[in-house]
Structures are given as C-alpha cells and as structure tokens.
Design a protein around this motif. Structure first.
Motif, PDB file in Angstrom:
ATOM      1  N   GLY A  20      -3.574  -7.720   2.600  1.00 58.92           N
ATOM      2  CA  GLY A  20      -2.754  -6.775   1.853  1.00 58.92           C
ATOM      3  C   GLY A  20      -1.311  -6.778   2.284  1.00 58.92           C
ATOM      4  O   GLY A  20      -0.934  -7.350   3.295  1.00 58.92           O
ATOM      5  N   VAL A  21      -0.479  -6.111   1.512  1.00 62.90           N
ATOM      6  CA  VAL A  21       0.955  -6.121   1.769  1.00 62.90           C
ATOM      7  C   VAL A  21       1.420  -4.846   2.454  1.00 62.90           C
ATOM      8  O   VAL A  21       2.600  -4.570   2.509  1.00 62.90           O
ATOM      9  N   GLY A  22       0.482  -4.067   2.994  1.00 67.15           N
ATOM     10  CA  GLY A  22       0.894  -2.885   3.736  1.00 67.15           C
ATOM     11  C   GLY A  22       1.155  -1.713   2.827  1.00 67.15           C
ATOM     12  O   GLY A  22       0.612  -1.631   1.728  1.00 67.15           O
ATOM     13  N   ILE A  23       1.960  -0.784   3.289  1.00 70.35           N
ATOM     14  CA  ILE A  23       2.162   0.461   2.561  1.00 70.35           C
ATOM     15  C   ILE A  23       3.566   0.592   2.016  1.00 70.35           C
ATOM     16  O   ILE A  23       4.017   1.675   1.690  1.00 70.35           O
ATOM     17  N   ALA A  24       4.279  -0.544   1.933  1.00 67.22           N
ATOM     18  CA  ALA A  24       5.630  -0.507   1.378  1.00 67.22           C
ATOM     19  C   ALA A  24       5.585   0.071  -0.023  1.00 67.22           C
ATOM     20  O   ALA A  24       4.754  -0.308  -0.838  1.00 67.22           O
ATOM     21  N   GLY A  25       6.475   0.977  -0.290  1.00 65.53           N
ATOM     22  CA  GLY A  25       6.528   1.604  -1.599  1.00 65.53           C
ATOM     23  C   GLY A  25       5.660   2.842  -1.691  1.00 65.53           C
ATOM     24  O   GLY A  25       5.783   3.605  -2.626  1.00 65.53           O
ATOM     25  N   ASP A  79       5.520  -3.735  10.073  1.00 65.09           N
ATOM     26  CA  ASP A  79       6.833  -3.753  10.730  1.00 65.09           C
ATOM     27  C   ASP A  79       7.701  -2.594  10.264  1.00 65.09           C
ATOM     28  O   ASP A  79       7.245  -1.679   9.572  1.00 65.09           O
ATOM     29  N   GLY A  80       8.975  -2.621  10.629  1.00 64.86           N
ATOM     30  CA  GLY A  80       9.884  -1.529  10.332  1.00 64.86           C
ATOM     31  C   GLY A  80      10.132  -1.314   8.858  1.00 64.86           C
ATOM     32  O   GLY A  80      10.666  -0.270   8.471  1.00 64.86           O
ATOM     33  N   LYS A  81       9.789  -2.297   8.024  1.00 64.53           N
ATOM     34  CA  LYS A  81       9.905  -2.137   6.572  1.00 64.53           C
ATOM     35  C   LYS A  81       8.538  -2.060   5.909  1.00 64.53           C
ATOM     36  O   LYS A  81       8.403  -2.271   4.701  1.00 64.53           O
ATOM     37  N   ASN A  82       7.495  -1.777   6.723  1.00 67.48           N
ATOM     38  CA  ASN A  82       6.124  -1.600   6.250  1.00 67.48           C
ATOM     39  C   ASN A  82       5.515  -2.861   5.671  1.00 67.48           C
ATOM     40  O   ASN A  82       4.569  -2.797   4.883  1.00 67.48           O
ATOM     41  N   SER A  83       6.050  -4.015   6.051  1.00 69.23           N
ATOM     42  CA  SER A  83       5.419  -5.275   5.672  1.00 69.23           C
ATOM     43  C   SER A  83       4.366  -5.617   6.721  1.00 69.23           C
ATOM     44  O   SER A  83       4.577  -5.420   7.927  1.00 69.23           O
ATOM     45  N   GLU A  84       3.260  -6.142   6.279  1.00 68.30           N
ATOM     46  CA  GLU A  84       2.184  -6.482   7.205  1.00 68.30           C
ATOM     47  C   GLU A  84       2.554  -7.743   7.981  1.00 68.30           C
ATOM     48  O   GLU A  84       2.846  -8.784   7.398  1.00 68.30           O
ATOM     49  N   THR A  85       2.549  -7.651   9.295  1.00 69.90           N
ATOM     50  CA  THR A  85       2.910  -8.790  10.136  1.00 69.90           C
ATOM     51  C   THR A  85       1.707  -9.383  10.857  1.00 69.90           C
ATOM     52  O   THR A  85       1.791 -10.502  11.356  1.00 69.90           O
ATOM     53  N   PHE A  86       0.598  -8.636  10.902  1.00 71.74           N
ATOM     54  CA  PHE A  86      -0.595  -9.162  11.581  1.00 71.74           C
ATOM     55  C   PHE A  86      -1.822  -8.444  11.038  1.00 71.74           C
ATOM     56  O   PHE A  86      -1.800  -7.246  10.761  1.00 71.74           O
ATOM     57  N   ARG A  87      -2.921  -9.191  10.933  1.00 72.29           N
ATOM     58  CA  ARG A  87      -4.240  -8.632  10.619  1.00 72.29           C
ATOM     59  C   ARG A  87      -5.261  -9.529  11.303  1.00 72.29           C
ATOM     60  O   ARG A  87      -5.289 -10.733  11.093  1.00 72.29           O
ATOM     61  N   GLY A  88      -6.073  -8.925  12.169  1.00 75.57           N
ATOM     62  CA  GLY A  88      -7.077  -9.717  12.867  1.00 75.57           C
ATOM     63  C   GLY A  88      -8.102  -8.841  13.554  1.00 75.57           C
ATOM     64  O   GLY A  88      -7.913  -7.635  13.724  1.00 75.57           O
ATOM     65  N   GLY A 100       8.986  -9.580  12.726  1.00 79.43           N
ATOM     66  CA  GLY A 100       9.264  -8.861  11.495  1.00 79.43           C
ATOM     67  C   GLY A 100      10.447  -7.928  11.633  1.00 79.43           C
ATOM     68  O   GLY A 100      11.220  -7.984  12.591  1.00 79.43           O
ATOM     69  N   ALA A 101      10.582  -7.028  10.650  1.00 84.14           N
ATOM     70  CA  ALA A 101      11.747  -6.148  10.580  1.00 84.14           C
ATOM     71  C   ALA A 101      11.802  -5.211  11.774  1.00 84.14           C
ATOM     72  O   ALA A 101      10.783  -4.740  12.281  1.00 84.14           O
TER      73      ALA A 101
END
Length: 866
Positions: A20-25, A79-88, A100-101
C-alpha cells in the motif's frame, strides 16, 4: 454520518493493503500520530520497542533503527510525507535503514490478522555535510561554509522595503544570486531575496542592482544616476534602489535567481508568479537602447573589465559627453562607445533556457518555445562574433573604428566569464576548449601567481589604474569564482583530475589564512629590483627620546612616562626591505628621533639637509591621536618646492598601528614594527613611501612642519632610493564578497565531486554521479539538503578492489546513477537491492562512467562488481 470506528477501519484498510501507499491524503503525519494515540484498545503500546530511544534521538538518513517485538507480525514504516518506506515481517527483531522524506516517521505493528496493535514515532533530519576517510574534503567544505558566512558574521541579512522584510546574502542582486549557488544548501529562506527585486521591478522591466539605506541629506548615487532613472528613492526617502548604468547582467541574473530558488524550494506557485516579471526583464534587455545592440542583435555595454561595473578612464571621459563629469559607471546616449561583452550574452542565453523550462512546467509552451529560440539565436550570433576557437573574446566594439591603447593585445585576453560560460550550456566542445585554455595559462602565468584563475589574463597595463592596479581585483587578480566555475565544468566535461586538482589547491590556499578563503588574490607579486638606498641620519634634527621621560633639552616619547617606545631597535634596521639608520639615544644625548608638535619640548618645524637626487623617499614614522600629523616640503636646488601632507593612508597611530590600504592598489604604507610597553600590548610605527615628483632635481632639504596642535608626529628614520616606491603588497586582493567565491567552489564540490545534481525540483529527480575515484578516495558519506524545502540526497560510497558500493536515499522519485569508474576498470555485474540489473558504460573524454537508470526505491544499495 461516519463514526470514529468507521474512520479507524478506513485508516487500517489503507495501511494494511499489501504494498500500500500509506496514509497520504488521509491524515498528516502529526494527525496520524494523534489519531493513533486516541484510538483506544486498538493500540496497547507494549509490543514493539525501538532503539536508539526515539524520544531522545534524532535519526539521520541511512542510519539503522532497531525494532524488537514481543510477538510476530508486520512492520510498516511511513516517512515524513506519509509515504510507505518499508513493509516486512518481524519475528523477534528487525533492523531497518532510515530513508525517505524528513520529519516524523511512523512505525506501525500489525498482527497476523492485519490489526494495528502498536506504533512508534521517530524524527529524521539532516544537514548538508561531506565526509571522506582522509578528511580532505570535509575540511574544505568546512572552510567554504566559514568563508560564506565569516565576512559578514552571519548567513544572511534582512532588510525592509515597503513594510515587508526580505532576506539576502549580499545586498546586491548579482552577488546574492551567485552566493545562492552555495548557500541554498544551508539557508531556509530563499524566495524573499528574489522577491525584493521582483517587487521593485521598474515598469519597463529593468531590475535594480542593489538596495541600500539612503544617507541623510541626500545621496551621491542620485547625483550620478538619476539622469535616466537609474535610482529609485523609496520608503519616504529612507532607502533607495540603484542600477549601475553600465551593467548589463542584472536581468539574466534575476532569472537565474528565480530558477535556482524554484529548484531549491520546489514552490511551483511562487515560480509561476515570477514568470511575467522574468519575461519583462528579457524584453527590457533585448530592446532597450542602453542594453541591446541592433547592429549585432546582442546585449551590449560600455568597455568594462568583463562583467564588472567600471569603464576605463578614456571611455568614462567619452561617455560623459560635453557637460558631465566623467564617471566610470555611467553610460550616456549617444556618447558611450558600446560593445559586446560575451558574458552578458552567454548569461542571457542560459537565462532563456531556464525561463523556457519554467514556462514549460507552468504549461506556457508557446512562450517557452519563443524564449528558447531567442536564447539560441543569441548564442549563435555570439559564437559567430566572439568565439575564436579557444575562448570567447572579451569585448567586440560596435564601432570597429574605435581604437584603444590599453597596453595589451585585447584579442589574447581571457576573462572570467569564460569560466562561467562553461556551465551555461554552450556545448561540450567549447567547454573543453576553455578548460584547456586555462590549463595553458597555468603553464605560462607568473611564478608568483597562486593559480590560473584570473579575472582577466593578461591584464591591462593602463587605463584602469584609478580603479584597479595591475594584477589585483578585476585587472589580473586571481579569483575563486573562476576556480569554482572551472572545477565544476572540469568535473562535468571529463576533466575530473583537473577538478580535483583545483579543489585541493583551493584548500591549500584557504589554509594559508586559517581556513578562510578570500575571493580575490594578487595575480603576481612584484619582483624586488636592484635598488640603492641612502639612509639619511637624523642626528642634526633629533630632539626626542624613545623613552617617555622628558629630561632637560630632550622631549620624552609623547612625555607620558612608561607609555613609550623604549623597545624600538637601534642601529641599521631593515623593514619591508628598506634600510634605516636608527639613532641610539644612549650615544646621542638621549636624542633618538624628530618629534614635531605645538606642545612644548617638541619642534614646530625642522629642516633636514639632503643634497641628493632620489626617485623615492621612505619615512619611518608615527603619530598620536589625530589623523593629520603635518606636512613635508621637498626643497629643490633650483628653488622650487613640493609639499606632501601626512594623513590617513600615509601614517598611523602608534598604539595598535594599522595599514589603511586599498588592496586593489599597490600599497605605499605598511606597518614596519610593533612592540609593547607597560600600558599597551601593541605599539609600533609605520613605513610610508613617497614618489618624488621631480626625480631629476637635486633635493637640497626636507622641511617638516607639525600639524600646529598638541598632536605629535614622530619621525624615526628617512631613507632615499633610486627606484620608485615599492612595498611588497599583501597576496590578498579585494573588491568581491568572499561568500560569492566560496559559493562557486561549493557548487563545484556538490555537483562535481559529490555528484549531486537536481534535475527536477526539490531533489525529486536526481542525477547522482559520485566522482570519488578521481580523488583516490575509497570511502565517503555525503548529505546535500535544501533547508528551504527539507528536500535532500544522502549517500554512502565505498570502493574496494573488487567492488564499488553506492548506498543512497532522499527525496527522489527517480534517480539516475552514473558512477565514475576507476581506470582501468571492467565491471562484471551490477546489483540494485540484491537484484542483478542491466547497466551501460559511457565515456566523457577519457573518463568512463557506469550508468544505472532509473532507480526508484526509497533506500537503494547499488553494488558494482569489478
């Protein structure tokens, strides 16, 4: 109506989607944290543990953060812009690289069913830095930052105009924009420095040079420049804008400033507001009769040294016309003898390309195409007119019949805008021709020169003396501006070893002055000629002791007891290569020197017999509290006389003596000796050289006259010479802000050696080109940040016998990696994040680069097997 439970389910659905792309937005970082903290029993806060402790630790990009868990599950990092940088998956522990940001990052723990059971936050931040295993470029980078801020004691200044505050690195637009090249990596407020000149733009599109407080009672600038509205008084007469009339670089630098500020901030809205003002600036430069040559259809100016702001003496006189006082900065229609200075035109060409790029980004394609073609036409016409196959000729007159006698073959002069032009997209072939030209200069320059980075070479032998002596400042000075631009171009055009050589010499030069890099140095130190010196004994006129106590018939040194000059040496003494015969007071009834004053015990006047010819006279002397000490009259055998008054620049106070000299000129006064006494840690005397205006006449005597008050003029020695005054000048020149030159070298270090080039805005699209192999450096850590947008690039570089590794992260959406290979090298395979990938090899001159593109993960490890 949605309930809190509905919102929670929506949030959980977004963050638990595989890949997923995180919670951005949905939620901002801080809002997400607050929501989680109030989300009830979904989060118990007892499952995961983070080390180092994020409550007391600020993490930097590429550092590892360790997570331990009381149960198995899934870790998601935003990250700081709510983009997903890791999933494991996590079983008991996990180590994750930070990337990331910047800002607050969020760690979320999901159980096997995808339920959120715990979270943690940690802060990520960084600053611009360069680290290498040998410490060479870390030291250079520190010196450069010190030099960008040390002259002014600050990173930037703040001024107010029309009720609004503006930040700038220097209060001249030109200097500000050039300093921006380096300071954009350190300072957060960039837009207002350009806003100041956008907000004040003249109606016809002209951009002002500088903004200054207006002196009470009126401004000399106004007297000089108001004839064509080149001055603007604002804020109820408190401040004023100036345009140096002869200058023709300001408009393209305004565009360059917009461009680099946009790149650093990533602020599209701000950039779009600037476009019409930039278009007006181009229109002004390419139509106004003060700026545009209809004959050549190129930008024009009066005959200045490259992009500087003063004409030679003859051209200044011609520009004045019939009824005006000559002013080197002033141009007047129809009198000024205009010509084409190539740097104005390569600058406008580059400015047009920058503006076209911004217009395209703003969706104004037709205007972008028009401006691009305008720029291309300028470069084509300029190449036809001024490119000689090796470099651009300095100045091409509009009127070919104009002949100037400036004591140099102007067709052979290489001026500093050639170095700028290398980085203005003029083409690879012309760029390397200019680089080779500077290398040739290095092979033939004076042996005392610090480097080949001349403002102009060879310098003018005459015509600019009132403003700029030969081998200093703009007339043959050596400048770090050229060094930085030349090194940057060398790195980008396949001359990496030369770029490294320049950086290493810059470091050595800065370390000569305790880690501070001056912008301008003398291009040649004078050779000491064979000279005959004739010390003149003062025995017949001496009346004052070096000791401070007055005795019968002998004045004490200023008559202040132990506040004296008792440490001064006697006998034959040499100061700055000039010998003096100093009287030993113990052998002359305590009379050591001539003291002149209206005060009692001293002489109001005295006459010293000479009866010799001399081209110059050297005075070893000092004074007390007043700046004016008195005067000396040269009395000649034919009865004629000539008077010289001893004031500032010729004499200094004996407490903490100082050299009040213009570093643009050859000095005629230096501090000769310093010592101490009971009351002052520094006392001393200075040495002043006077050129005899009538060297063919015999000087019968020197007549000294005091200032007529209680001030004391102490003369310790007089020496005649058969050669003109020559006191060795400082190897440092002056005239250009030091932060400007240091910023040019930062530009070369960041984009050249470190290889971080922003191909988008706010580092969203980066060309990463580490060139550390050119420096023989096996390990480096680099972080380059724009504080204005918190965008950054951070990488670690390692080179061993069998592999090269580049480990990087940042704000990038896309990265093109282009690594300079050692020579010889035969890369066998490339792995990106442990996956084998295809690669290319390209050559730039004799240098070979390995290219991997695009690389788009948040954190990337690229391994090149050799």
């Amino acid at each position: 109506m949605k309930t809190n439970t509905d919102n929670r389910r929506s949030f959980l659905k977004k963050i638990t989607l595989a890949g997923g792309v995180g919670i951005a937005g949905t939620l901002s970082g801080s809002a997400a944290v607050n929501w989680l903290r109030t989300s009830g029993d979904a989060v118990n806060g007892k499952i995961i543990h983070v080390t180092p402790d994020p409550s007391i630790t600020q993490f930097r990009p590429l550092e590892n953060i360790s997570i331990t868990s009381a149960q198995e599950g899934t870790i998601v990092v935003l990250d700081g812009k709510n983009s997903e940088t890791f999933r494991g998956s996590i079983h008991s522990s996990l180590s994750i690289p930070v990337g990331g940001a910047l800002g607050y990052h969020l760690i979320i723990f999901l159980n096997g069913e995808g339920h959120l059971l715990d979270f943690a936050t940690f802060k990520v931040d960084c600053s611009t830095s360069v680290e290498d295993s040998k410490g060479t470029y870390r030291e250079l980078f520190g010196n450069l930052y010190h030099s960008m801020t040390g002259e002014w004691g600050r990173e930037a200044g703040v001024v107010r105009y029309n009720g609004k505050h503006y930040h700038s690195f220097v209060d001249w637009l030109r200097d500000h924009v050039h300093t921006l090249k380096g300071m954009k990596y350190f300072y957060p407020e960039l837009k207002s420095g350009i806003d100041l000149y956008a907000d004040s733009q003249r109606e016809d599109g002209m951009i002002w040079d500088n903004y200054n407080r207006r002196p009470e009672g009126g401004s000399y600038w106004q007297q000089r420049f108001d004839y064509a509205d080149f001055i603007k008084v604002v804020d109820d007469g408190e401040n004023e804008f100036h345009r140096i009339p002869v200058e023709n670089d300001v408009e393209y630098l305004f565009i360059e400033g917009i461009y680099y500020t946009w790149k650093a901030t990533g602020d599209d809205s701000w950039m779009k507001k600037m476009l019409d003002k930039a278009l007006k600036a181009v229109e002004y430069s390419t139509t106004n009769p003060y700026r545009w040559s209809e004959k050549y259809r190129l930008l024009k100016r009066g005959y200045t040294i490259d992009t500087w702001d003063f004409q030679n003496d003859d051209d200044a006189a011609v520009s004045a016309g019939k009824d005006n006082y000559p002013d080197a900065m002033v141009i007047r229609l129809p009198y000024t003898r205009f010509g084409v200075m190539f740097g104005d035109n390569t600058g406008m060409y580059a400015g047009c390309l920058y503006l076209a790029e911004m217009l395209t980004h703003a969706g104004r394609e037709e205007e972008a195409e028009r401006i691009k073609k305008l720029g291309e036409g300028i470069l084509t016409r300029l190449d036809t007119l001024a490119w000689n196959g090796r470099f651009y000729r300095h100045h091409i007159p509009e009127d070919a019949s104009v002949k100037r006698d400036l004591g140099v073959d102007e067709t052979k002069q290489v001026s500093l805008s050639n170095a700028y032009s290398i980085n203005r997209r003029i083409g690879h072939d012309k760029a390397i021709s200019i680089i080779k030209t500077y290398q040739q200069i290095r092979s033939e320059m004076p042996v005392s020169s610090p480097a080949e980075w001349y403002t102009i070479y060879p310098p003018f032998n005459k015509g600019y003396g009132d403003h700029n002596a030969k081998w200093s400042y703009m007339n043959g000075g050596v400048t770090t501006i050229v060094a930085g631009e030349l090194a940057h171009g060398a790195f980008l055009h396949g001359y990496e070893a030369y770029g490294i050589d320049i950086l290493n010499r810059i470091l050595a030069l800065s370390n000569k002055t305790r880690g501070y890099l001056h912008c301008t140095y003398r291009g040649e130190m004078p050779e000491i000629p064979l000279r005959n010196f004739m010390p003149v004994r003062l025995k017949d006129v001496a009346n004052t002791d070096f000791n401070g106590n007055t005795i019968e018939g002998v004045a004490g040194w200023t008559s202040e007891g132990e506040n004296d000059l008792h440490e001064f040496p006697v006998g034959l003494q040499v100061f700055h290569e000039i010998p003096f015969d100093i009287i030993d007071p113990a052998k002359n009834g305590r009379r050591a020197c001539l003291g002149l004053s209206a005060d009692k015990n001293y002489a109001r006047e005295a006459t010293l017999a000479v009866n010799q010819k001399a081209k110059s006279i050297y005075f070893l002397h000092t004074t007390g509290k007043n700046y004016y000490a008195g005067n000396v009259t040269l009395q000649y055998s034919d009865g004629s006389t000539w008077i010289d008054h001893m004031g500032p620049g010729k004499i200094s106070n004996w407490w903490y003596p100082a050299e009040s000299q213009d570093l643009k000129q050859t000095p005629d006064m230096r501090v000769a000796w310093t010592g101490r006494n009971k009351f002052s840690r520094v006392v001393g005397v200075c040495l002043y050289g006077l050129n005899n205006p009538y060297p063919d006449k015999e000087i019968t005597s020197l007549h000294f006259q005091s200032s007529g008050d209680q001030n004391k003029w102490m003369i310790l020695g007089i020496t005649l010479c058969n050669y003109e005054v020559l006191l060795m000048p400082d190897f440092i020149s002056t005239g250009i802000p030091d932060n400007w030159g240091a910023a040019a070298v930062v530009y070369a270090l960041v984009e050249g050696l470190c290889g971080v080039q922003d191909k988008g805005t706010a580092f969203d699209n980066v060309l990463l080109t580490p060139r550390w192999s050119a420096a023989g450096e096996p390990n480096a850590k680099v972080t380059i940040k724009y504080p204005a947008s918190c965008a950054y690039v951070s990488y670690q570089y390692r080179h061993s016998d069998n592999e090269m590794v580049v480990y990087f992260t940042g704000s990038m959406k896309n990265t093109a990696l282009q690594v300079l290979l050692p020579s010889p090298a035969n890369p066998k395979a490339v792995f990106v994040n442990e996956k084998s990938v295809d690669f290319q090899r390209i050559k730039v001159e004799e240098s070979e680069y390995l290219v991997v593109s695009p690389v788009q993960s948040v954190v990337n490890k690229v391994v090149i097997k050799l």
